[in-house]
Design a protein around this motif. Structure first.
Motif, PDB file in Angstrom:
ATOM      1  N   SER A 262       0.845  -1.194   0.000  1.00 20.18           N
ATOM      2  CA  SER A 262       0.000   0.000   0.000  1.00 20.18           C
ATOM      3  C   SER A 262       0.883   1.247   0.000  1.00 20.18           C
ATOM      4  N   THR A 263       0.628   2.132  -0.967  1.00 27.51           N
ATOM      5  CA  THR A 263       1.380   3.383  -1.021  1.00 27.51           C
ATOM      6  C   THR A 263       0.820   4.414  -0.046  1.00 27.51           C
ATOM      7  N   LEU A 264      -0.447   4.264   0.336  1.00 26.67           N
ATOM      8  CA  LEU A 264      -1.063   5.226   1.244  1.00 26.67           C
ATOM      9  C   LEU A 264      -0.476   5.139   2.638  1.00 26.67           C
ATOM     10  N   THR A 265      -0.059   3.949   3.033  1.00 26.89           N
ATOM     11  CA  THR A 265       0.465   3.758   4.392  1.00 26.89           C
ATOM     12  C   THR A 265       1.976   3.598   4.420  1.00 26.89           C
ATOM     13  N   GLY A 266       2.633   3.699   3.262  1.00 27.08           N
ATOM     14  CA  GLY A 266       4.090   3.534   3.222  1.00 27.08           C
ATOM     15  C   GLY A 266       4.541   2.139   3.597  1.00 27.08           C
ATOM     16  N   ALA A 267       3.700   1.139   3.307  1.00 28.23           N
ATOM     17  CA  ALA A 267       3.958  -0.218   3.791  1.00 28.23           C
ATOM     18  C   ALA A 267       5.165  -0.879   3.144  1.00 28.23           C
ATOM     19  N   ARG A 268       5.639  -0.324   2.047  1.00 31.66           N
ATOM     20  CA  ARG A 268       6.799  -0.945   1.400  1.00 31.66           C
ATOM     21  C   ARG A 268       8.057  -0.789   2.258  1.00 31.66           C
ATOM     22  N   GLN A 269       8.108   0.267   3.053  1.00 34.91           N
ATOM     23  CA  GLN A 269       9.285   0.496   3.903  1.00 34.91           C
ATOM     24  C   GLN A 269       9.439  -0.603   4.947  1.00 34.91           C
ATOM     25  N   THR A 270       8.319  -1.169   5.379  1.00 36.69           N
ATOM     26  CA  THR A 270       8.359  -2.230   6.384  1.00 36.69           C
ATOM     27  C   THR A 270       8.054  -3.602   5.782  1.00 36.69           C
ATOM     28  N   ASN A 271       7.955  -3.667   4.455  1.00 34.16           N
ATOM     29  CA  ASN A 271       7.634  -4.908   3.732  1.00 34.16           C
ATOM     30  C   ASN A 271       6.355  -5.545   4.273  1.00 34.16           C
ATOM     31  N   TYR A 272       5.328  -4.732   4.363  1.00 34.91           N
ATOM     32  CA  TYR A 272       4.023  -5.175   4.856  1.00 34.91           C
ATOM     33  C   TYR A 272       3.095  -5.255   3.648  1.00 34.91           C
ATOM     34  N   GLY A 273       3.173  -6.369   2.923  1.00 33.48           N
ATOM     35  CA  GLY A 273       2.457  -6.458   1.664  1.00 33.48           C
ATOM     36  C   GLY A 273       1.832  -7.813   1.416  1.00 33.48           C
TER      37      GLY A 273
END
Length: 567
Positions: A262-273
């Motif tokens: 999710s780009t709205l929550t910045g989840a890529r930074q924490t690898n939450y996908g």
């Protein structure tokens, strides 16, 4: 042979052009999903790329929505290409064919399934172990089941079913089959960052379909990490479906392997996908000829990352491009269209094709160049001066030899009784000319244009500072600019202005200061509820850190606070 799939979330977001992206991926066949481009918006730099041939499917109903594209290196030119899964969008002879039994679907339903531009099929010849074989690549962007639109859930399942019919029919006809793209369903709990609904995880209809579509191999394991160690992944005996998840075939136990965040929550930074982008291959091709497969999370530019697979086979290019290739589109062939094409009477029988197909659009544009009733939803702009849309009156413009005046002339006071008057008071309509910008830009060059009726270029030709007439015009217009400048009506010390300022500040106050979150003590971020319901439009504060698993100390904490309406 290397193949790549990537949901790019808009093909026009590549500022450096698609060529650079293709070169970086360095694959023989590159399949993109969610191109978000319709045919009228497709530019030549994207459609025609040196060293590649491209094949597009466009959404017919919405602009900037869905769409897929397959790019093939010249060394991997397909000998057949087709748009869609149902065959209704293809009228040329060089089609792939093999559609399966679709009698349970109505023609209208099949047309709707293909009209969103969700599939492109290319067929290639490959050399495997000194034997020439055929492989069909099905590039798909499967629909998303919107929880707020129940009908889309059914649409997604029907799309899955047509996809399976087509893939299995191609396999039955003797071709190897690769199905790849954004499937929009995470298969196992290991493919999801936080499967909270673990007890009913398998009950999801999309996952049930995947269970039946895929062979029970590495992706079926179920030990404490979601796998069964007793399952023999090297078995040559099919247990269920006819296709294999290539990534899981090579990496059966890898965790935190995601392709979408999710780009709205910045989840890529924490690898939450989640892992929803796949390469599926028929069982024989997967076990005999695939050498490796992996994800490319380091490649940014989208909310998805690319997935690649490599085969030991070599490609045999076709000597000619299939009709679907973008190089054959009239707008890119470099040939000017004849006016007679728009005037000739077309046989109605020749129009008896699917309204959503590219051929139908081209023919309808020839009959109806203004695009009235165009099913694509995006009217093509054509330069036809002799025609006008229905319901709109055409204005007759008088042509004179007098050159057009400057833009400033549109902001002058109106003339009274046809006689110019420099004493005309400033009206409300002329307030725009009193702005500091127009006062500053009221130069001699512009004013000469206004007085003499010449355009700017003509004025430049006579203004050399030596002509008395020019000097008089300059002095005259300076006087005019002074008269157009309104005098202030309210002094800065006016108590009414101060009261008005206080009133508007009380009404249009800015957002409240962000409170610190309880765990990290960092300022929160302000969000607004956009989901339909009783809280629509309400604002709230949450932790500013990116979303992540609750066990990750670097991830967002659970701080939440509504913004009081009174603040």
């Amino acid at each position: 042979m290397k193949i790549v799939t990537w949901n790019i979330n808009g093909i026009r977001t590549f500022r450096g052009g698609i060529q650079k992206a293709l070169d970086c991926l360095d694959a023989d066949i590159v399949c993109f999903q969610e191109t978000k481009v319709t045919r009228d918006l497709l530019d030549e730099r994207t459609a025609i790329v040196d060293g590649y041939s491209s094949y597009f499917s466009f959404s017919r109903g919405r602009s900037g929505y869905s769409g897929v594209a397959t790019y093939c290196k010249d060394s991997a030119t397909p000998f057949a290409a087709e748009e869609g899964l149902t065959g209704l969008l293809t009228t040329h002879d060089d089609k792939v064919g093999c559609y399966g039994d679709l009698t349970e679907f109505s023609d209208e339903e099949l047309q709707l399934l293909d009209n969103e531009g969700r599939a492109v099929i290319t067929q290639h010849r490959i050399m495997c172990q000194d034997q020439m074989q055929t492989v069909t690549v099905v590039n798909v962007y499967c629909p998303r089941a919107d929880p707020e639109k129940p009908e889309r859930k059914q649409f997604k399942l029907r799309f899955y079913k047509v996809l399976q019919h087509r893939a299995e029919s191609l396999l039955k006809a003797g071709s190897h089959v690769i199905v790849l793209g954004d499937v929009n369903t995470s298969h196992r709990p290991i493919d999801h960052c936080d499967p909270n609904d673990i007890d009913v995880f398998e009950e999801n209809p999309g996952r049930k379909w995947l269970n039946g579509f895929l062979h029970h191999d590495a992706s079926e394991k179920t030990n404490e990490e979601g796998f069964d160690e007793e399952c023999d992944v090297t078995s040559t005996e099919p247990h269920s479906g006819k296709f294999v998840d290539i990534f899981r075939y090579f990496h059966p136990t890898r965790t935190s392997a995601f392709t979408c965040w999710s780009t709205l929550t910045g989840a890529r930074q924490t690898n939450y996908g989640t892992r929803i982008d796949y390469i599926f291959a028929d069982y024989l091709l997967a076990t005999e000829y695939f050498e490796a497969a992996d994800l490319m999370p380091e490649v940014e530019g989208s909310d998805h990352c690319p997935v690649w697979g490599k085969l030991s086979c070599s490609l045999l290019p076709s000597p000619k491009l299939p009709p679907l290739c973008t190089r054959h589109l009239p707008e890119f062939t470099g040939k000017q269209q004849k006016l007679s094409r728009f005037l000739v009477k077309v046989d109605q029988k020749s129009m008896d094709v699917l309204p959503g197909s590219q051929e139908a659009e081209e023919r309808r544009e020839n009959v109806n160049p203004l695009g009235v009733g165009n099913i694509s939803g995006k009217k093509r702009t054509l330069t036809v001066e002799s025609a006008a849309p229905k319901g709109k009156k055409t204005k007759t413009t008088k042509t004179t030899s007098k050159p057009q005046g400057s833009l400033l002339s549109f902001f002058k006071p109106k003339l009274t009784n046809g006689v110019p008057s420099m004493e005309t008071p400033v009206s409300h309509k002329d307030e725009v000319t009193s702005s500091p910008y127009f006062q500053k830009e009221c130069t001699a060059k512009q004013e000469v244009s206004s007085v003499t009726g010449r355009d700017t270029e003509a004025a430049e030709g006579v203004y050399d500072g030596s002509s008395k007439a020019t000097q008089d015009s300059e002095n005259l217009m300076e006087t005019k600019c002074e008269r157009l400048t309104p005098k202030p009506t309210v002094e800065a010390s006016d108590p009414k202005k101060g009261a008005s300022s206080v009133f508007w500040k009380s009404v249009l106050h800015g957002p409240p200061p962000p409170p610190p979150c309880k765990v990290h003590g960092e300022p929160c971020v302000l969000r607004t509820v956009k989901k339909e319901g009783p809280n629509l439009g309400r604002q709230f504060f949450v932790c500013a850190r990116p979303q992540g698993h609750t066990s990750n100390p670097e991830a967002r904490c659970n701080f939440f606070a509504w913004v009081d309406k009174g603040k």
